[in-house]
Scaffold this active site. Sequence first.
Site, PDB file in Angstrom:
ATOM      1  N   ASP A   1       4.433   4.000  -9.993  1.00 18.98           N
ATOM      2  CA  ASP A   1       3.603   3.279  -9.022  1.00 18.98           C
ATOM      3  C   ASP A   1       2.961   4.237  -8.031  1.00 18.98           C
ATOM      4  O   ASP A   1       3.627   5.142  -7.513  1.00 18.98           O
ATOM      5  CB  ASP A   1       4.483   2.314  -8.209  1.00 18.98           C
ATOM      6  CG  ASP A   1       4.356   0.889  -8.682  1.00 18.98           C
ATOM      7  OD1 ASP A   1       3.372   0.553  -9.377  1.00 18.98           O
ATOM      8  OD2 ASP A   1       5.259   0.092  -8.348  1.00 18.98           O
TER       9      ASP A   1
ATOM     10  N   GLU B   1       1.868 -10.289 -11.774  1.00 22.91           N
ATOM     11  CA  GLU B   1       3.076 -10.641 -11.018  1.00 22.91           C
ATOM     12  C   GLU B   1       2.931 -12.028 -10.413  1.00 22.91           C
ATOM     13  O   GLU B   1       1.954 -12.323  -9.715  1.00 22.91           O
ATOM     14  CB  GLU B   1       3.328  -9.601  -9.907  1.00 22.91           C
ATOM     15  CG  GLU B   1       4.553  -9.962  -9.065  1.00 22.91           C
ATOM     16  CD  GLU B   1       5.078  -8.828  -8.197  1.00 22.91           C
ATOM     17  OE1 GLU B   1       4.515  -7.720  -8.204  1.00 22.91           O
ATOM     18  OE2 GLU B   1       6.089  -9.083  -7.501  1.00 22.91           O
TER      19      GLU B   1
ATOM     20  N   LYS C   1       0.432   3.258 -11.992  1.00 16.71           N
ATOM     21  CA  LYS C   1       0.076   1.839 -11.783  1.00 16.71           C
ATOM     22  C   LYS C   1      -0.433   1.705 -10.358  1.00 16.71           C
ATOM     23  O   LYS C   1       0.111   2.315  -9.444  1.00 16.71           O
ATOM     24  CB  LYS C   1       1.300   0.949 -12.015  1.00 16.71           C
ATOM     25  CG  LYS C   1       1.071  -0.513 -11.641  1.00 16.71           C
ATOM     26  CD  LYS C   1       2.128  -1.424 -12.236  1.00 16.71           C
ATOM     27  CE  LYS C   1       3.398  -1.527 -11.441  1.00 16.71           C
ATOM     28  NZ  LYS C   1       3.254  -2.089 -10.093  1.00 16.71           N
TER      29      LYS C   1
ATOM     30  N   GLU D   1      -2.189  -1.357  -7.504  1.00  8.62           N
ATOM     31  CA  GLU D   1      -2.455  -2.775  -7.252  1.00  8.62           C
ATOM     32  C   GLU D   1      -3.936  -2.983  -6.971  1.00  8.62           C
ATOM     33  O   GLU D   1      -4.524  -2.246  -6.186  1.00  8.62           O
ATOM     34  CB  GLU D   1      -1.633  -3.253  -6.047  1.00  8.62           C
ATOM     35  CG  GLU D   1      -0.148  -3.254  -6.312  1.00  8.62           C
ATOM     36  CD  GLU D   1       0.677  -3.765  -5.137  1.00  8.62           C
ATOM     37  OE1 GLU D   1       0.109  -4.342  -4.191  1.00  8.62           O
ATOM     38  OE2 GLU D   1       1.904  -3.578  -5.176  1.00  8.62           O
TER      39      GLU D   1
ATOM     40  N   ASP E   1       7.407   1.021  -6.895  1.00 10.24           N
ATOM     41  CA  ASP E   1       7.603   1.265  -5.457  1.00 10.24           C
ATOM     42  C   ASP E   1       8.564   0.230  -4.864  1.00 10.24           C
ATOM     43  O   ASP E   1       8.946   0.322  -3.699  1.00 10.24           O
ATOM     44  CB  ASP E   1       6.269   1.322  -4.701  1.00 10.24           C
ATOM     45  CG  ASP E   1       5.467   0.044  -4.798  1.00 10.24           C
ATOM     46  OD1 ASP E   1       5.868  -0.871  -5.551  1.00 10.24           O
ATOM     47  OD2 ASP E   1       4.422  -0.057  -4.119  1.00 10.24           O
ATOM     48  N   SER E   2       9.012  -0.713  -5.695  1.00  2.99           N
ATOM     49  CA  SER E   2      10.092  -1.619  -5.287  1.00  2.99           C
ATOM     50  C   SER E   2      11.335  -0.806  -4.911  1.00  2.99           C
ATOM     51  O   SER E   2      12.235  -1.330  -4.256  1.00  2.99           O
ATOM     52  CB  SER E   2      10.426  -2.602  -6.415  1.00  2.99           C
ATOM     53  OG  SER E   2      10.683  -1.906  -7.623  1.00  2.99           O
TER      54      SER E   2
END
Length: 272
Positions: free
Chosen positions: A88, A187, A118, A120, A49-50
Site C-alpha cells: 500500500d 472495499e 496499491k 486509493e 496500511d491497515s
Amino acid sequence: MSKHTPKKRQTVRNIQQKKGQEPIVVLTAYSAPMAALLDPHVDMLLVGDSLGMVLYGMDSTLGVSVDLMIAHAKAVVSASESAFVIVDMPFGSYQLSPEQAFENAARIMKETGCAAVKLEGGVEMAETVRFLTERGIPVMAHTGLKPQHVHTTGGYRYQGKTDEEKAALLEDAMAGQEAGAFAMLLECVENDVAAELTRKLTIPTIGIGAGAGCDGQVLVTEDMLGLFERTPKFVKTYGNMKEMIEQAVVDYAQDVRDGVFPEGKQTLKVVS
Ligand code: KIV
C-alpha cells in the site's frame, strides 16, 4: 526440486489470467513469520496500511509513513517465495502529483523487492495510475470504501447503496482500468454492484466486504484469525487467536509463579 531452488513468484500476468478461471486468494501480511506461514496458500500478500491500526494501535491508517511500509514490506518479501507481494502507498505519499507518486512508489519497489503498489482512488487518481504504469510500476487501484478518506467521508460506510454512488463507483473502476491498473480492490461495496463491476471490468476485482461476485477475496489476516474482540460484519473468522494467546499467557504466568518453568529440559548447565 531441491530445497534451495527458489520458487517462481506469481506475476501480474498469472494474476490477471485467473479472472473468470479461478478465485484469487489474498491475505494481508506485515511480518516475516506471518508471510512465511501464508505464502504457500495464497496468490497475493498485501502489505496493507491497515498495519497502522492492527499493529500500532492507530485510530486510522493516516499516520502510516513510507518508511514504515518499507520496513514491513521488506520483511514480507524476504520471507515469501511464491506470492505476489503488493504494498500500500500510505496517505500523503501519492496524492500531491504523479511525480510524487512515482518517487515514492519507485522507492517502495526498489527497497522492498515487491511486485506492485496499491493506491486509493478512482477518476481523481487515473492520471497518477497512468503515470506509474507507463513507467513500469504495476498498480492496483482501490475503490469503494477508501479508509484514507475517513475524514472527508465522516466514517467507514458501505458504498454503492444509491444510484449516484453506484454510478460513481462504475466511473472510478473504469477510469482505473483505462489508466492501466492491473486489478481493482473493492472495499465494502454493495454486493450486486461489486458483481456488476466484476462483469464489466476486464481486470480482476479483489473484494473485501464486497460479496462473492468478485474475482478474488482479501481479508486482514488478524481479523480472519480471530485476534480481535470485534471484527467487521463481512469477516469470517477461521480461528480464535485471541483465546489461544490469552490461554498460553495465563499458563506461562502460572508456571513462572509456581516455579514450574523453567524446569530440567529448559535449564542450561555447563557439564565439567
Ligand atoms: O490496508 C489494507 O489492509 C487494505 C484492506 C482493505 C485489504 O487495503
